[in-house]
Design an enzyme around this catalytic site. Structure first.
Site, PDB file in Angstrom:
ATOM      1  N   TYR A  79      17.457  -6.070  -0.322  1.00  0.00           N
ATOM      2  CA  TYR A  79      16.591  -5.398   0.652  1.00  0.00           C
ATOM      3  C   TYR A  79      16.925  -5.444   1.930  1.00  0.00           C
ATOM      4  CZ  TYR A  79      13.946  -4.608  -3.702  1.00  0.00           C
ATOM      5  OH  TYR A  79      13.495  -4.295  -4.927  1.00  0.00           O
TER       6      TYR A  79
ATOM      7  N   ARG B  84      -0.869   7.072   2.264  1.00  0.00           N
ATOM      8  CA  ARG B  84      -0.488   6.796   0.886  1.00  0.00           C
ATOM      9  C   ARG B  84      -0.756   5.303   0.612  1.00  0.00           C
ATOM     10  NH1 ARG B  84       2.867  11.175   2.461  1.00  0.00           N
ATOM     11  NH2 ARG B  84       4.642   9.814   3.146  1.00  0.00           N
TER      12      ARG B  84
ATOM     13  N   ASN C 193      -2.892   4.436  -2.593  1.00  0.00           N
ATOM     14  CA  ASN C 193      -2.013   3.976  -3.893  1.00  0.00           C
ATOM     15  C   ASN C 193      -2.967   2.746  -4.250  1.00  0.00           C
ATOM     16  OD1 ASN C 193      -0.090   5.732  -3.704  1.00  0.00           O
ATOM     17  ND2 ASN C 193       1.381   4.447  -3.067  1.00  0.00           N
TER      18      ASN C 193
HETATM   19  N1  LIG Z   1      13.540  -5.433  -9.477  1.00  0.00           N
HETATM   20  C1  LIG Z   1      14.301  -4.251  -9.237  1.00  0.00           C
HETATM   21  O1  LIG Z   1      15.379  -4.020  -9.745  1.00  0.00           O
HETATM   22  C2  LIG Z   1      13.715  -3.056  -8.553  1.00  0.00           C
HETATM   23  C3  LIG Z   1      14.213  -1.856  -8.570  1.00  0.00           C
HETATM   24  C4  LIG Z   1      13.660  -0.931  -7.830  1.00  0.00           C
HETATM   25  C5  LIG Z   1      12.317  -1.058  -7.102  1.00  0.00           C
HETATM   26  N2  LIG Z   1      11.869  -2.373  -7.045  1.00  0.00           N
HETATM   27  C6  LIG Z   1      10.633  -2.738  -6.280  1.00  0.00           C
HETATM   28  O2  LIG Z   1       9.738  -1.640  -6.690  1.00  0.00           O
HETATM   29  C7  LIG Z   1       9.057  -1.161  -5.522  1.00  0.00           C
HETATM   30  C8  LIG Z   1       8.553   0.401  -5.871  1.00  0.00           C
HETATM   31  O3  LIG Z   1       9.857   1.019  -6.579  1.00  0.00           O
HETATM   32  P1  LIG Z   1      10.308   2.371  -5.531  1.00  0.00           P
HETATM   33  O4  LIG Z   1      10.289   1.853  -4.259  1.00  0.00           O
HETATM   34  O5  LIG Z   1      11.923   2.422  -6.200  1.00  0.00           O
HETATM   35  O6  LIG Z   1       9.570   3.792  -6.065  1.00  0.00           O
HETATM   36  P2  LIG Z   1       8.160   4.027  -5.988  1.00  0.00           P
HETATM   37  O7  LIG Z   1       7.025   2.954  -5.693  1.00  0.00           O
HETATM   38  O8  LIG Z   1       7.952   4.581  -7.622  1.00  0.00           O
HETATM   39  O9  LIG Z   1       8.159   5.319  -5.219  1.00  0.00           O
HETATM   40  C9  LIG Z   1       8.436   5.056  -3.810  1.00  0.00           C
HETATM   41  C10 LIG Z   1       8.552   6.704  -3.349  1.00  0.00           C
HETATM   42  O10 LIG Z   1       7.102   7.455  -3.449  1.00  0.00           O
HETATM   43  C11 LIG Z   1       6.569   7.951  -2.270  1.00  0.00           C
HETATM   44  N3  LIG Z   1       4.909   7.757  -2.295  1.00  0.00           N
HETATM   45  C12 LIG Z   1       4.683   6.433  -2.507  1.00  0.00           C
HETATM   46  N4  LIG Z   1       3.268   6.933  -2.499  1.00  0.00           N
HETATM   47  C13 LIG Z   1       2.787   7.900  -2.805  1.00  0.00           C
HETATM   48  C14 LIG Z   1       1.742   8.820  -3.195  1.00  0.00           C
HETATM   49  N5  LIG Z   1       0.606   8.184  -3.208  1.00  0.00           N
HETATM   50  N6  LIG Z   1       1.890  10.139  -3.134  1.00  0.00           N
HETATM   51  C15 LIG Z   1       3.383  10.453  -2.902  1.00  0.00           C
HETATM   52  N7  LIG Z   1       4.358   9.965  -3.102  1.00  0.00           N
HETATM   53  C16 LIG Z   1       4.285   8.429  -2.772  1.00  0.00           C
HETATM   54  C17 LIG Z   1       7.301   6.877  -1.112  1.00  0.00           C
HETATM   55  O11 LIG Z   1       7.404   7.668  -0.110  1.00  0.00           O
HETATM   56  P3  LIG Z   1       6.587   7.196   1.485  1.00  0.00           P
HETATM   57  O12 LIG Z   1       7.109   5.768   1.680  1.00  0.00           O
HETATM   58  O13 LIG Z   1       6.830   8.273   2.399  1.00  0.00           O
HETATM   59  O14 LIG Z   1       4.924   7.150   0.860  1.00  0.00           O
HETATM   60  C18 LIG Z   1       8.493   6.777  -1.951  1.00  0.00           C
HETATM   61  O15 LIG Z   1       9.564   7.827  -1.409  1.00  0.00           O
HETATM   62  C19 LIG Z   1      10.429  -1.103  -4.330  1.00  0.00           C
HETATM   63  O16 LIG Z   1       9.966  -0.896  -3.144  1.00  0.00           O
HETATM   64  C20 LIG Z   1      10.740  -2.610  -4.658  1.00  0.00           C
HETATM   65  O17 LIG Z   1       9.916  -3.358  -4.111  1.00  0.00           O
HETATM   66  C21 LIG Z   1      12.334  -3.522  -7.768  1.00  0.00           C
END
Ligand SMILES: NC(=O)c1ccc[n+]([C@@H]2O[C@H](COP(=O)([O-])OP(=O)(O)OC[C@H]3O[C@@H](n4cnc5c(N)ncnc54)[C@H](OP(=O)(O)O)[C@@H]3O)[C@@H](O)[C@H]2O)c1
Length: 263
Positions: free
Chosen positions: A37, A225, A229
């Protein structure tokens, strides 16, 4: 490990630091970063500036393919700790198994050595399938503490969770809102359940994670948010809600294929 933490993918530089400080003020205690990241230093700067002591926080980082094999993870963890200005992290993960390279057993043995140094308090994996975990079990000594996998109400990962439960591995859901475009918050079933509880669809998805017993790390860089959350520990879903959410599962085949990511 706290059951809910902050995912930090895409939170880089000052934005990352400010998000971590805000999250800590709101009550977050778990932060999920990764070498890939490019934000370990930004996340750690937030931890350093936060009004909470290091011991109260849980920091995870992950090592991608560059650190597989040849004891590369030894150097990798030293570099991460230096970037973060920390003496230890709480959890390190093998970011992807990359089975075609066939180095994850060797890498896990290095992780076992790292655990013994105390520079990490625990060791785990990410994107591992049961077949990969079976091989770890037969060829190495320590069971991963955690498997961080893609999981949301439309991708319930029933088989993976059952496997983890049998083997004492904590399931941690990444992309619990469906990833960067957060499709989960537009799901009609979740919208309807949210209305009935006076909550938001995101809160329903995250509360569902809590109720099925998985840890999760939703990402947000927005203070409202962030608060939304983590504000899910004062209500419960009904059996009816759980049944409706169970019907959203598209099955294991909808998950990313870990053979094809992260090379
Ligand atoms: N191990 C792996 O391979 C892997 C892969 C992917 C992700 N991850 C980890 O998992 C974490 C989370 O996954 P992710 O970032 O892919 O996606 P996520 O948490 O499912 O979704 C993030 C998105 O949702 C929005 N969001 C957050 N809270 C919200 C709410 N209450 N209402 C509406 N929209 C909301 C965020 O925008 P805003 O920021 O504008 O709120 C962002 O665009 C990552 O950041 C990372 O640390 C790990």
């Amino acid at each position: 490990m706290p059951q809910l933490g902050l995912g930090t993918y895409g939170l880089n530089g000052r934005r990352g630091t400010e998000a971590v400080i805000a999250a800590t003020d709101i009550g977050y205690r778990l932060f999920d970063t990764a070498v890939r990241y490019g934000n370990e230093a930004a996340v750690a700067a937030g931890i350093d500036a936060a009004s909470v002591s290091r011991e109260e926080l849980f920091v995870t980082t992950k090592f991608d393919g560059e650190f597989q094999g040849g004891r590369r993870a030894l150097r990798g963890l030293d570099d991460s700790l230096r970037r973060m200005g920390l003496d230890y992290v709480d959890l390190i993960l093998i970011h992807w198994p990359l089975p075609r390279r066939d180095l994850y057993i060797d890498t896990w043995k290095t992780f076992e050595q790292l655990l013994a140094t105390g520079k990490t308090k625990s060791i785990g994996v990410s994107n591992f399938k049961p077949a990969h975990l079976d091989r770890l079990q037969s060829d190495t000594s320590i069971v991963p503490a955690v498997n961080q996998i893609e999981l949301d109400p439309t991708l319930a990962r029933v088989d993976a969770r059952a496997y983890h439960e049998v083997h004492g591995i904590v399931t941690q859901a990444y992309s619990p809102l469906g990833g960067s475009s957060s499709p989960v918050v537009r799901n009609p079933t979740l919208i309807e359940i949210a209305r009935a509880h006076g909550r938001t669809p995101a809160q329903i998805a995250l509360r569902w994670c809590i109720e099925i017993g998985v840890s999760t790390v939703p990402k947000s860089g927005n203070v409202e948010r962030l608060a939304e959350n983590i504000g899910i520990f004062d209500f419960a879903l009904t059996a009816d809600d759980m049944a409706h959410i169970a019907a959203l599962d598209q099955g294991e085949s909808a998950a990313q294929d870990s053979d094809h990511i992260g090379h």
